[in-house]
Design an enzyme around this catalytic site. Structure first.
Site, PDB file in Angstrom:
ATOM      1  N   THR A  12       0.815  -1.227   0.000  1.00  0.00           N
ATOM      2  CA  THR A  12       0.000   0.000   0.000  1.00  0.00           C
ATOM      3  C   THR A  12       0.843   1.268   0.000  1.00  0.00           C
ATOM      4  O   THR A  12       0.488   2.264  -0.631  1.00  0.00           O
ATOM      5  CB  THR A  12      -0.918   0.008   1.249  1.00  0.00           C
ATOM      6  OG1 THR A  12      -1.812  -1.096   1.147  1.00  0.00           O
ATOM      7  CG2 THR A  12      -1.722   1.288   1.362  1.00  0.00           C
ATOM      8  N   ASP A  56       1.463  -6.463  -4.564  1.00  0.00           N
ATOM      9  CA  ASP A  56       0.655  -6.510  -3.348  1.00  0.00           C
ATOM     10  C   ASP A  56       1.208  -7.707  -2.565  1.00  0.00           C
ATOM     11  O   ASP A  56       1.508  -8.749  -3.154  1.00  0.00           O
ATOM     12  CB  ASP A  56      -0.808  -6.769  -3.736  1.00  0.00           C
ATOM     13  CG  ASP A  56      -1.747  -6.713  -2.537  1.00  0.00           C
ATOM     14  OD1 ASP A  56      -2.653  -5.867  -2.549  1.00  0.00           O
ATOM     15  OD2 ASP A  56      -1.593  -7.535  -1.610  1.00  0.00           O
ATOM     16  N   SER A  57       1.352  -7.582  -1.257  1.00  0.00           N
ATOM     17  CA  SER A  57       2.053  -8.654  -0.531  1.00  0.00           C
ATOM     18  C   SER A  57       1.239  -9.946  -0.469  1.00  0.00           C
ATOM     19  O   SER A  57       1.759 -10.974  -0.038  1.00  0.00           O
ATOM     20  CB  SER A  57       2.478  -8.194   0.860  1.00  0.00           C
ATOM     21  OG  SER A  57       1.385  -8.116   1.724  1.00  0.00           O
ATOM     22  N   SER A  58      -0.010  -9.918  -0.919  1.00  0.00           N
ATOM     23  CA  SER A  58      -0.761 -11.180  -1.048  1.00  0.00           C
ATOM     24  C   SER A  58      -0.096 -12.080  -2.080  1.00  0.00           C
ATOM     25  O   SER A  58      -0.306 -13.295  -2.077  1.00  0.00           O
ATOM     26  CB  SER A  58      -2.198 -10.908  -1.503  1.00  0.00           C
ATOM     27  OG  SER A  58      -2.845 -10.134  -0.545  1.00  0.00           O
ATOM     28  N   ARG A 245      -3.439 -25.870  14.343  1.00  0.00           N
ATOM     29  CA  ARG A 245      -3.929 -24.808  15.234  1.00  0.00           C
ATOM     30  C   ARG A 245      -4.987 -25.352  16.171  1.00  0.00           C
ATOM     31  O   ARG A 245      -6.099 -25.707  15.763  1.00  0.00           O
ATOM     32  CB  ARG A 245      -4.454 -23.636  14.410  1.00  0.00           C
ATOM     33  CG  ARG A 245      -3.361 -23.086  13.494  1.00  0.00           C
ATOM     34  CD  ARG A 245      -3.467 -21.625  13.308  1.00  0.00           C
ATOM     35  NE  ARG A 245      -3.329 -20.909  14.560  1.00  0.00           N
ATOM     36  CZ  ARG A 245      -3.580 -19.613  14.698  1.00  0.00           C
ATOM     37  NH1 ARG A 245      -3.984 -18.929  13.662  1.00  0.00           N
ATOM     38  NH2 ARG A 245      -3.438 -19.017  15.865  1.00  0.00           N
TER      39      ARG A 245
HETATM   40  N1  ASP Z   1      -2.810  -5.337   0.373  1.00  0.00           N
HETATM   41  C1  ASP Z   1      -1.696  -4.565   0.853  1.00  0.00           C
HETATM   42  C2  ASP Z   1      -0.451  -5.439   0.843  1.00  0.00           C
HETATM   43  O1  ASP Z   1      -0.246  -6.192   1.725  1.00  0.00           O
HETATM   44  C3  ASP Z   1      -1.961  -4.030   2.213  1.00  0.00           C
HETATM   45  C4  ASP Z   1      -0.875  -3.144   2.782  1.00  0.00           C
HETATM   46  O2  ASP Z   1       0.154  -2.916   2.220  1.00  0.00           O
HETATM   47  O3  ASP Z   1      -1.075  -2.620   3.885  1.00  0.00           O
HETATM   48  O4  ASP Z   1       0.318  -5.370  -0.064  1.00  0.00           O
END
Ligand code: ASP
Length: 341
Positions: A12, A56-58, A245
């Site tokens: 983000t 995006d870190s996803s 878990r």
């Molecule tokens: N979706 C974004 C990511 O993880 C959220 C963030 O950066 O806060 O890349």
């Protein structure tokens, strides 16, 4: 002047809004830097390496972790510290993974990002990035790095990376270290809590590691869980490790079929690590009968580890090509301060 390398992966912090859809999308580092003129006069000599395509870190994968390790090891001698700009969604996974992959680290690797993009009026990006650079530059009285470990700096708090977890999708205080004290707090000054900061092994040589074995699953219990679902996971040949878990201090329902399936999976070579669904506290399987049965089935305690640290540590140990017995033993020995024993 202190030399800092910024590694821009996306997130983000550098995103811009797509005018047609309204969704935030990754953008290049130039746009981010143009919005933070302070970067040019923050007292450090800064260079930048960016992912060819910021993400995006996803979309983060173990291959990306390997790329970060490569960048750090190729530049290790040239810089005093490293700042990684990263999306918050999987930042704790990356920080945990890097803490194992960068053996005998003597320099700071500080991950940060933001909840609001740099172009937003109330953005938290500036404060997070500039403070992360200051922390990565900080030296003690002997000229050694103040924080020679992989950390996350977010919203005034410096946390050990492998103790951190994302706790909020909307608060600016989005990351928390639930089972380990903060390494520093930034207010008008940055107060370092030196008793909690890792000290490098004298004489230990910095050794980067690249191989992670991702044949792992995170598997969560719930009341009423069905045998077929558990069987599907535990009898899968493509899974070698399970982050299991459990409830409370490491407890599971007293179902004979469940315990038998777990024991069978362990006998078949799988490593199963017990991590509580609770955000704080630790696994103590000896405490209740519902926990003891798991111990007897050969499940390993994840102690007070975060899910992120347990998962990436297991990937790391499996990636080192260790035997099941060696992995079982090493899961309960801290590598980078990820568990309290
Ligand atoms: N979706 C974004 C990511 O993880 C959220 C963030 O950066 O806060 O890349």
């Amino acid at each position: 002047m202190t030399r800092i390398l910024i590694i821009y992966t996306g997130g983000t912090i550098g995103m811009v809004r797509n005018a047609a859809t309204g969704a935030l999308e990754s953008c290049d580092f130039e746009n981010l830097a143009a919005n933070i003129p302070e970067l040019g006069h923050c007292g450090a000599d800064i260079d930048t390496v960016t992912f060819e395509k910021p993400i995006d870190s996803s979309d983060m994968t173990p291959e990306h972790w390997g790329m970060m390790v490569r960048i750090i090891s190729d530049n290790y001698a040239k810089y005093d510290g490293f700042v990684i700009l990263h999306g918050t969604d999987t930042m704790a996974f990356t920080a945990s993974a890097l803490s194992f992959m960068l053996e005998n680290l003597t320099k700071p690797v500080i991950l940060t990002g933001s909840q609001l993009p740099i172009e937003a009026i109330r953005t938290d990006a500036k404060e997070n990035l500039l403070t992360a650079i200051e922390i990565a530059s900080a030296k003690d009285a002997d000229g050694n790095a103040m924080v020679p470990e992989v950390c996350i700096f977010f919203h005034e708090e410096l946390m050990r990376g492998n103790r951190s977890t994302k706790i909020s999708a909307s608060n600016l205080a989005a990351v928390s270290s639930n089972n380990y004290p903060l390494l520093a707090h930034s207010g008008t000054d940055i107060d370092y809590h030196r008793e909690y900061i890792h000290k490098p092994e004298p004489g230990g040589e910095f050794t980067p590691h690249y191989d992670m074995d991702p044949r792992i699953i995170i598997f969560s219990l719930f009341p009423g869980i069905r045998r077929e679902a558990v069987e599907g996971v535990l009898r899968s040949d493509s899974i070698k490790g399970v982050i299991f878990r459990t409830f409370g201090s490491g407890n599971a329902p007293e179902n004979e079929w469940l315990v038998e399936l777990l024991a069978e999976a362990v006998r078949g070579g799988k490593t199963i690590v017990n991590i509580s669904q609770c955000a704080t506290g630790k696994v103590q399987m000896e405490k209740y009968r519902t926990g003891r049965q798991l111990l007897e089935a050969g499940i390993i305690s994840g102690c007070d580890s975060t899910v992120e640290a347990a998962l990436t540590k297991l990937m790391f140990l499996m990636g080192c090509g260790l035997s099941q017995e060696q992995i079982r033993r090493r899961m309960n020995i801290p590598i980078a301060g990820e568990i309290t024993v």
